[in-house]
Design an enzyme around this catalytic site. Sequence first.
Site, PDB file in Angstrom:
ATOM      1  N   ASN A  76     -14.358 -23.066  -2.614  1.00 35.26           N
ATOM      2  CA  ASN A  76     -14.522 -24.396  -2.034  1.00 35.26           C
ATOM      3  C   ASN A  76     -14.489 -24.404  -0.508  1.00 35.26           C
ATOM      4  O   ASN A  76     -14.782 -25.427   0.109  1.00 35.26           O
ATOM      5  CB  ASN A  76     -13.448 -25.350  -2.573  1.00 35.26           C
ATOM      6  N   VAL A  92     -14.554 -27.661 -12.418  1.00 37.37           N
ATOM      7  CA  VAL A  92     -13.106 -27.423 -12.342  1.00 37.37           C
ATOM      8  C   VAL A  92     -12.366 -28.687 -12.776  1.00 37.37           C
ATOM      9  O   VAL A  92     -12.409 -29.700 -12.077  1.00 37.37           O
ATOM     10  CB  VAL A  92     -12.704 -27.028 -10.902  1.00 37.37           C
ATOM     11  N   HIS A  97     -19.068 -28.383  -8.056  1.00 38.73           N
ATOM     12  CA  HIS A  97     -17.695 -27.868  -7.933  1.00 38.73           C
ATOM     13  C   HIS A  97     -16.678 -28.863  -8.478  1.00 38.73           C
ATOM     14  O   HIS A  97     -15.618 -28.473  -8.949  1.00 38.73           O
ATOM     15  CB  HIS A  97     -17.389 -27.518  -6.469  1.00 38.73           C
ATOM     16  N   HIS A 129     -30.161 -23.817  -6.644  1.00 41.35           N
ATOM     17  CA  HIS A 129     -30.305 -22.953  -5.464  1.00 41.35           C
ATOM     18  C   HIS A 129     -31.712 -23.011  -4.863  1.00 41.35           C
ATOM     19  O   HIS A 129     -32.068 -22.173  -4.053  1.00 41.35           O
ATOM     20  CB  HIS A 129     -29.907 -21.517  -5.815  1.00 41.35           C
TER      21      HIS A 129
HETATM   22  C1  HEM Z   1     -23.695 -20.708 -11.938  1.00 44.18           C
HETATM   23  C2  HEM Z   1     -23.245 -20.019 -10.982  1.00 44.18           C
HETATM   24  C3  HEM Z   1     -23.300 -20.339  -9.532  1.00 44.18           C
HETATM   25  C4  HEM Z   1     -22.905 -19.482  -8.568  1.00 44.18           C
HETATM   26  C5  HEM Z   1     -22.355 -18.082  -8.768  1.00 44.18           C
HETATM   27  C6  HEM Z   1     -23.110 -20.147  -7.313  1.00 44.18           C
HETATM   28  C7  HEM Z   1     -22.784 -19.595  -6.101  1.00 44.18           C
HETATM   29  C8  HEM Z   1     -23.066 -20.176  -4.881  1.00 44.18           C
HETATM   30  C9  HEM Z   1     -22.722 -19.616  -3.612  1.00 44.18           C
HETATM   31  C10 HEM Z   1     -21.946 -18.323  -3.408  1.00 44.18           C
HETATM   32  C11 HEM Z   1     -23.229 -20.431  -2.655  1.00 44.18           C
HETATM   33  C12 HEM Z   1     -23.166 -20.212  -1.142  1.00 44.18           C
HETATM   34  C13 HEM Z   1     -21.806 -20.462  -0.568  1.00 44.18           C
HETATM   35  C14 HEM Z   1     -21.783 -20.066   0.871  1.00 44.18           C
HETATM   36  O1  HEM Z   1     -21.614 -18.870   1.123  1.00 44.18           O
HETATM   37  O2  HEM Z   1     -21.969 -20.907   1.753  1.00 44.18           O
HETATM   38  C15 HEM Z   1     -23.891 -21.512  -3.320  1.00 44.18           C
HETATM   39  C16 HEM Z   1     -24.541 -22.545  -2.696  1.00 44.18           C
HETATM   40  C17 HEM Z   1     -25.116 -23.589  -3.342  1.00 44.18           C
HETATM   41  N1  HEM Z   1     -25.057 -23.852  -4.688  1.00 44.18           N
HETATM   42 FE1  HEM Z   1     -24.402 -22.607  -6.112  1.00 44.18          FE
HETATM   43  N2  HEM Z   1     -23.643 -21.371  -7.537  1.00 44.18           N
HETATM   44  C18 HEM Z   1     -23.791 -21.541  -8.877  1.00 44.18           C
HETATM   45  C19 HEM Z   1     -24.237 -22.674  -9.518  1.00 44.18           C
HETATM   46  C20 HEM Z   1     -24.709 -23.791  -8.889  1.00 44.18           C
HETATM   47  C21 HEM Z   1     -25.058 -25.023  -9.546  1.00 44.18           C
HETATM   48  C22 HEM Z   1     -24.903 -25.292 -11.026  1.00 44.18           C
HETATM   49  C23 HEM Z   1     -25.519 -25.861  -8.583  1.00 44.18           C
HETATM   50  C24 HEM Z   1     -26.010 -27.259  -8.739  1.00 44.18           C
HETATM   51  C25 HEM Z   1     -26.646 -27.697  -9.776  1.00 44.18           C
HETATM   52  C26 HEM Z   1     -25.452 -25.156  -7.325  1.00 44.18           C
HETATM   53  C27 HEM Z   1     -25.863 -25.656  -6.142  1.00 44.18           C
HETATM   54  C28 HEM Z   1     -25.719 -25.013  -4.924  1.00 44.18           C
HETATM   55  C29 HEM Z   1     -26.262 -25.531  -3.689  1.00 44.18           C
HETATM   56  C30 HEM Z   1     -27.107 -26.771  -3.531  1.00 44.18           C
HETATM   57  C31 HEM Z   1     -25.867 -24.639  -2.678  1.00 44.18           C
HETATM   58  C32 HEM Z   1     -26.131 -24.778  -1.179  1.00 44.18           C
HETATM   59  C33 HEM Z   1     -24.997 -25.552  -0.552  1.00 44.18           C
HETATM   60  C34 HEM Z   1     -25.184 -25.885   0.912  1.00 44.18           C
HETATM   61  O3  HEM Z   1     -26.230 -25.656   1.484  1.00 44.18           O
HETATM   62  O4  HEM Z   1     -24.211 -26.399   1.480  1.00 44.18           O
HETATM   63  N3  HEM Z   1     -24.925 -23.915  -7.541  1.00 44.18           N
HETATM   64  N4  HEM Z   1     -23.751 -21.354  -4.673  1.00 44.18           N
END
Ligand code: HEM
Length: 351
Positions: A103, A79, A75, A204
Amino acid sequence: MVSWTCLLFLLSQCLLVSTYFGRANAQTVPIVPGLSWNFYASTCPSLKSTVREQLQIVLNQDIGQAAGLLRLHFHDCFVQGCDGSVLLDGSASGPGEQSAPPNLSLRAQAFRIIEDLRRRVHQKCGRVVSCSDILALAARDSVYLAGGPDYDVPLGRRDGLNFATVNATLANLPPPSSNTTALLNSLAQKNFTATDVVALSGGHTIGISHCISFTGRLYPSQDPTLDQTFARNLKRTCPAANTDNTTVLDIRSPDTFDNKYYVDLLNRQGLFTSDQDLYTDSRTRGIVTSFAVNQSLFYEKFVVAMIKMSQLSVLTGNQGEIRGNCSARNSNNLWLSSTVEETEKGSYSAF
Ligand code: HEM
């Protein structure tokens, strides 16, 4: 004799190449001017060990924080570039980047971990290492300590002076309802290829999501691409669209940085549309499959994409500053610390 000359030549080329491209599968990622692999070698030689050893302790207690830190770095970078702006609290003049909807679900603990690391690093080396570099290191250590690949990140980022607007944040972080076309288009603007997009989505493989991020696939009608049993279980966790519950992103191994996320996609168990559609779309399906059957390939492409991401629009040289507190720019700190000092001296006891 000839072969020795060749060998020496090859060795010297290797050394030359490694100064530009760093170790472990990062050979194809050039680094931007101003960053380098050994930026703090003389000013803060203990930086990397300080961060890794402290994170080892933190993640031993709660491995979930690895996901929080990885997402925080993502994030930050998407941005306004990797300038630590997401770490800045809002100001009197308006809401900060932190209050933009994507965020709001960043983990509060991730911010605390970064500030704690900054304090430890600055205690040892003085105020020479930026918050954005500490965040980049914390993200790569999180990947490694959760079982993923180890890799170098180029360092030398400076911290930004301003946070992004809510609209800029929304425009740069695609929503989980995005299909592959939207995702590819959005990330192409940052020079990411389809392989980068699929590899980065592999983030993810660890972490959690709140119901609201995926219940659009369950209600009012169910997304037909969802595996039936998987959907039934999600409905149990999220009986209504806005239930305030969470579930794991990778049902096979939620705390391990492996390639099981792609196996989930093959089984129609991807949580977000943005995940699952990577397998539905013919442009990315083959990449998903190749990562599902070959973890080393996933690691290799993930590292390349992460190093690329970690260099997005970075500030270097004399740009920005090295913050003395990751949540506020220095000018604000100066004001704060002078107020505190005065208060401690008793001059402003009425405060
Ligand atoms: C490309 C499009 C992406 C979308 C649409 C996306 C969307 C999201 C969303 C909606 C969540 C959950 C938020 C919540 O409801 O708590 C999430 C969690 C997460 N995302 Fe993504 N994400 C993307 C890319 C990435 C990238 C590039 C990374 C890292 C390389 C990443 C790493 C993570 C991680 C590790 C979580 C879990 C966070 C936690 O457990 O606190 N995401 N993402």
